[in-house]
Scaffold this active site. Structure first.
Site, PDB file in Angstrom:
ATOM      1  N   GLU A   8       0.825  -1.207   0.000  1.00 45.11           N
ATOM      2  CA  GLU A   8       0.000   0.000   0.000  1.00 45.11           C
ATOM      3  C   GLU A   8       0.864   1.265   0.000  1.00 45.11           C
ATOM      4  OE1 GLU A   8      -3.398   2.001   2.933  1.00 45.11           O
ATOM      5  OE2 GLU A   8      -2.066   0.425   3.666  1.00 45.11           O
ATOM      6  N   LYS A  13      -9.534   1.764  -3.423  1.00 39.90           N
ATOM      7  CA  LYS A  13     -10.020   1.313  -2.115  1.00 39.90           C
ATOM      8  C   LYS A  13     -11.388   1.918  -1.830  1.00 39.90           C
ATOM      9  CE  LYS A  13      -8.634   1.020   2.747  1.00 39.90           C
ATOM     10  NZ  LYS A  13      -7.643   1.455   3.763  1.00 39.90           N
ATOM     11  N   CYS A  44      -5.128  -2.562   2.874  1.00 34.90           N
ATOM     12  CA  CYS A  44      -5.062  -2.326   4.312  1.00 34.90           C
ATOM     13  C   CYS A  44      -6.139  -3.128   5.037  1.00 34.90           C
ATOM     14  CB  CYS A  44      -5.160  -0.830   4.598  1.00 34.90           C
ATOM     15  SG  CYS A  44      -4.773  -0.390   6.312  1.00 34.90           S
TER      16      CYS A  44
END
Length: 347
Positions: free
Chosen positions: A123, A178, A228
């Site tokens: 990430e 995301k 994440c």
């Protein structure tokens, strides 16, 4: 649910393999496993001397063991070589402009030393917008294969997303954005904009991606990225199935330092692999970079807090587990039935 939720360490994660109860995750998910943990505790507390209590417990453990032997999904095509990079860049230095060349060089060196069909960076591994990354850096990352890069991507309205960009050797790119953002870390809940002005957290106002996004086609695989803590929400990952052949988590938990967060996040990935019947690959900044098989067993992992690459053979899979078909519906029905039984008994 509040502020989009943070189900970090539900009790069901305590039963990650080799626990026999882990097998129930393929049918009931992590909350079903947690339900059985609570049920076993209640049975032992209320009647540990009764034979029927032990019979019930043995049935639950035996049923989970049998479910772990079930092959709900099938291999699809040949395995693909994947290089999972772990840069081990300290969080305190990651956004330092003077540190940028060293961060980029770390990933270029790891990619060159450990080539694979797919190279995965964690990430926001490169703390730039994707449009700002020099083309020679992109070519270096795709010199021997394709890449999946964690990087911020600008939007047409001037915002930016926390993204995973699939990049071919021809430098053609397609991104996953995301969708489940971290409150106070990636967006400001209403009324808390002052917090970010005070804390001065870089890139802390991301735009959320759509809830449903197609898997990324790369090196013969259909990859469903999650970024994440998105892998905490098992039912949300099901939107990519059955199309996705591999799951890939790009993460940076350097915020938590040398704490239990690293192995806990790996346990979470183990349950997601069982629930979906898919290999879960994890590329992280500081740990735990790993490959988890569809049975929830950690096939390979890097030591945390080291700069290294994990080279693995990942097998794509097709098909659906019962949990992938029904999500949390079954465990909600069981919980509702338990509540009704308790109310009836009380009366």
């Amino acid at each position: 649910t509040l502020f989009t939720g943070f189900p970090w360490i539900a009790v069901g994660y305590s039963q990650s393999p080799p626990s026999p109860l882990a097998g129930w995750a393929s049918v009931l998910g992590v909350y079903g496993v947690g339900f059985f943990v609570a049920l076993i505790g209640a049975l032992l507390f209320c009647g540990w001397r009764k034979p029927r209590v032990w019979i019930t417990i043995l049935l639950l453990l035996g049923g989970g063991s049998l479910l772990r032997l079930m092959d709900w999904t099938q291999p699809l095509g040949p395995p693909v070589t994947v290089s999972l990079l772990q840069g081990n860049v300290p969080q305190s230095l990651k956004w330092d402009p003077d540190r940028l060349p060293l961060s980029v060089d770390t990933y270029l060196r790891l990619a060159a030393k450990h080539p694979a069909a797919i190279t995965v960076l964690p990430e926001t591994a490169i703390p730039l917008f994707f449009s700002e990354v020099p083309r020679d850096v992109l070519r270096g990352l795709t010199l021997r294969g394709n890449a999946l890069i964690g990087v911020a991507v600008g939007t047409t309205d001037g915002g930016y997303t926390n993204a995973a960009v699939a990049l071919t050797q021809e430098l053609k790119a397609k991104a996953y954005a995301k969708s489940h953002l971290v409150p106070f870390g990636e967006y400001a809940p209403p009324g808390f904009a002052w917090f970010f002005r005070f804390a001065r957290i870089p890139m802390s106002d991301f735009t959320a991606g759509p809830a449903r996004q197609d898997p990324l086609d790369i090196s013969g695989q259909r990859i469903a990225p999650n970024i994440c803590y998105e892998d905490l929400f098992g039912e949300e990952l099901l939107a990519a199935l059955p199309a996705a052949t591999l799951l890939v988590n790009l993460s940076n938990t350097a915020w938590f330092g040398d704490s239990l967060a690293q192995p806990q996040h790996l346990q979470i990935a183990q349950l997601r692999a069982i629930e979906t019947g898919r290999v879960m690959l994890r590329a992280t900044n500081t740990g735990m970079t790993a490959m988890v098989g569809p049975d929830g067993v950690v096939a390979a992992a890097l030591p945390p807090f080291t700069a290294a690459a994990l080279l693995v053979q990942a097998q794509g899979r097709s098909g659906l587990t019962p949990y992938a078909r029904w999500g949390n519906l079954l465990v909600l029905l069981i919980a509702a039935g338990a509540c009704l039984a308790a109310i009836r008994r009380k009366r």
